[in-house]
Enzyme design. Structure first.
Site, PDB file in Angstrom:
ATOM      1  N   LYS A   1     -20.306  15.501  19.800  1.00 53.29           N
ATOM      2  CA  LYS A   1     -19.351  15.168  20.823  1.00 53.29           C
ATOM      3  C   LYS A   1     -17.917  15.937  20.547  1.00 53.29           C
ATOM      4  CE  LYS A   1     -16.654  11.413  22.532  1.00 53.29           C
ATOM      5  NZ  LYS A   1     -16.114   9.992  22.564  1.00 53.29           N
ATOM      6  N   ASP A   2     -17.558  15.798  19.194  1.00 55.26           N
ATOM      7  CA  ASP A   2     -16.419  16.476  18.856  1.00 55.26           C
ATOM      8  C   ASP A   2     -16.448  17.878  18.848  1.00 55.26           C
ATOM      9  OD1 ASP A   2     -14.971  13.848  19.024  1.00 55.26           O
ATOM     10  OD2 ASP A   2     -15.017  13.590  16.770  1.00 55.26           O
TER      11      ASP A   2
ATOM     12  N   LYS B   1      -2.495   2.436  19.947  1.00 57.55           N
ATOM     13  CA  LYS B   1      -3.505   2.270  18.961  1.00 57.55           C
ATOM     14  C   LYS B   1      -2.437   1.821  17.723  1.00 57.55           C
ATOM     15  CE  LYS B   1      -7.254   5.140  19.937  1.00 57.55           C
ATOM     16  NZ  LYS B   1      -8.160   6.337  19.610  1.00 57.55           N
TER      17      LYS B   1
ATOM     18  N   GLN C   1      -8.539  -5.161  21.659  1.00 52.32           N
ATOM     19  CA  GLN C   1      -9.561  -4.930  20.740  1.00 52.32           C
ATOM     20  C   GLN C   1      -9.417  -4.489  19.572  1.00 52.32           C
ATOM     21  OE1 GLN C   1     -12.810  -2.762  23.452  1.00 52.32           O
ATOM     22  NE2 GLN C   1     -13.080  -1.479  21.549  1.00 52.32           N
TER      23      GLN C   1
ATOM     24  N   HIS D   1      -5.713  11.141  19.469  1.00 52.06           N
ATOM     25  CA  HIS D   1      -5.547  10.642  18.031  1.00 52.06           C
ATOM     26  C   HIS D   1      -6.989  10.902  17.249  1.00 52.06           C
ATOM     27  CE1 HIS D   1      -6.885   7.334  14.995  1.00 52.06           C
ATOM     28  NE2 HIS D   1      -5.605   7.719  14.597  1.00 52.06           N
TER      29      HIS D   1
ATOM     30  N   ARG E   1      -3.699 -13.031  -8.397  1.00 53.08           N
ATOM     31  CA  ARG E   1      -4.689 -13.428  -7.712  1.00 53.08           C
ATOM     32  C   ARG E   1      -5.050 -12.469  -6.866  1.00 53.08           C
ATOM     33  NH1 ARG E   1      -2.623 -18.226  -4.899  1.00 53.08           N
ATOM     34  NH2 ARG E   1      -0.542 -16.981  -4.769  1.00 53.08           N
TER      35      ARG E   1
ATOM     36  N   TYR F   1      -8.393  -0.449  13.610  1.00 52.34           N
ATOM     37  CA  TYR F   1      -7.460  -0.063  14.409  1.00 52.34           C
ATOM     38  C   TYR F   1      -7.503  -1.142  15.688  1.00 52.34           C
ATOM     39  CZ  TYR F   1     -10.806   3.260  16.357  1.00 52.34           C
ATOM     40  OH  TYR F   1     -11.689   3.702  16.927  1.00 52.34           O
TER      41      TYR F   1
ATOM     42  N   HIS G   1      -9.482  11.968  20.111  1.00 54.07           N
ATOM     43  CA  HIS G   1      -9.864  11.314  21.038  1.00 54.07           C
ATOM     44  C   HIS G   1      -8.437  10.560  21.881  1.00 54.07           C
ATOM     45  CE1 HIS G   1     -13.413  10.485  18.345  1.00 54.07           C
ATOM     46  NE2 HIS G   1     -13.637  11.650  19.118  1.00 54.07           N
TER      47      HIS G   1
END
Length: 183
Positions: free
Chosen positions: A169-170, A72, A47, A119, A24, A132, A62
Site C-alpha cells: 500500500k505504501d 495524533k 481510539q 504522518h 522499582r 498513538y 498516512h
C-alpha cells in the site's frame, strides 16, 4: 508536568511527560486532557493504536480526509523511531513541508500531530513499539497516503531507501502532487 517544544511546523509539538522513577521502576502520566489543554494541546481522542515494527519498517505517510481527519499523539514504548509529520493543507504557508523527531522509549518523548498533516515513522530498532491516540476512528473510505520518498517533500529519513521495508500500500501511494489533500 509537561515540557512542550515546538518543531519546524506550527501545531506539531514534541511533548515530554514527566517520568517519576526509583529502584522499582517508574510512573508517568502520558495523557491528561487538562494538563495538555494547559499547554495548548486540545484533542478529543477516541481510539488508541499500537504497532510493533522490525528495524527498517517505514509506515507512512498516512492521513485521513474529513470528516475522519485525525490528530495524533504518538509515543514509543520500546525501541526508537524517526517520526515525521508533513503539512498537507493546500492553504497553509507551510504546505508540503515536513518535520521529524526521534522518538524513543529512553527519551520518553511524544509527538502531537494535528489533523491536516500526513504522518509516518521509520523504525530504527527491531521490535520498536509505537502507541498513538487518534481523534477519529479508522475509516477505510477516508484513508489516504503519500509516498514517503516523494522528492517534492524531501524527507531526510535516517536510513537509505534500500533498507526500508514498505507495505505494498505504501509503495503504491501517490506523490503529493497527485494526492487527495486538505483545502
Amino acid at each position: 508536568m509537561l515540557e512542550v517544544h515546538p518543531t519546524g511546523l506550527p501545531g506539531v509539538l514534541e511533548v515530554r511527560p514527566r517520568r517519576i522513577g526509583d529502584d522499582r521502576g517508574f510512573f508517568s502520566e502520558t495523557w491528561s486532557v487538562s494538563r495538555f489543554a494547559e499547554c495548548g494541546i486540545e484533542a478529543a481522542f477516541v481510539q488508541d493504536n499500537h504497532s510493533r515494527s522490525a528495524g527498517g519498517v517505514l509506515r507512512g505517510l498516512h492521513y485521513q480526509l474529513p470528516p475522519f481527519a485525525q490528530a495524533k499523539l504518538v509515543r514509543v514504548s520500546r525501541g526508537r523511531v524517526f517520526d515525521v509529520a508533513v503539512d498537507i493543507r493546500r492553504s497553509s504557508p507551510t504546505f508540503g513541508q515536513w518535520t521529524g523527531v526521534l522518538l524513543s522509549a529512553d527519551e520518553w518523548n511524544q509527538l502531537f500531530v494535528p489533523a491536516g498533516f500526513a504522518h509516518g515513522f521509520l523504525a530504527l530498532e527491531d521490535s520498536s513499539e509505537v502507541q498513538y491516540k487518534v481523534s477519529a476512528p479508522y475509516s477505510p473510505d477516508h484513508d489516504r497516503g503519500i509516498r514517503p520518498d516523494d522528492p517534492a517533500i524531501g524527507v531526510e529519513w535516517p536510513l537509505p531507501r534500500d533498507q526500508w521495508l514498505l507495505s505494498a500500500k505504501d509503495q503504491a501511494a501517490p506523490l503529493l502532487a497527485q494526492a487527495e489533500l486538505f483545502a
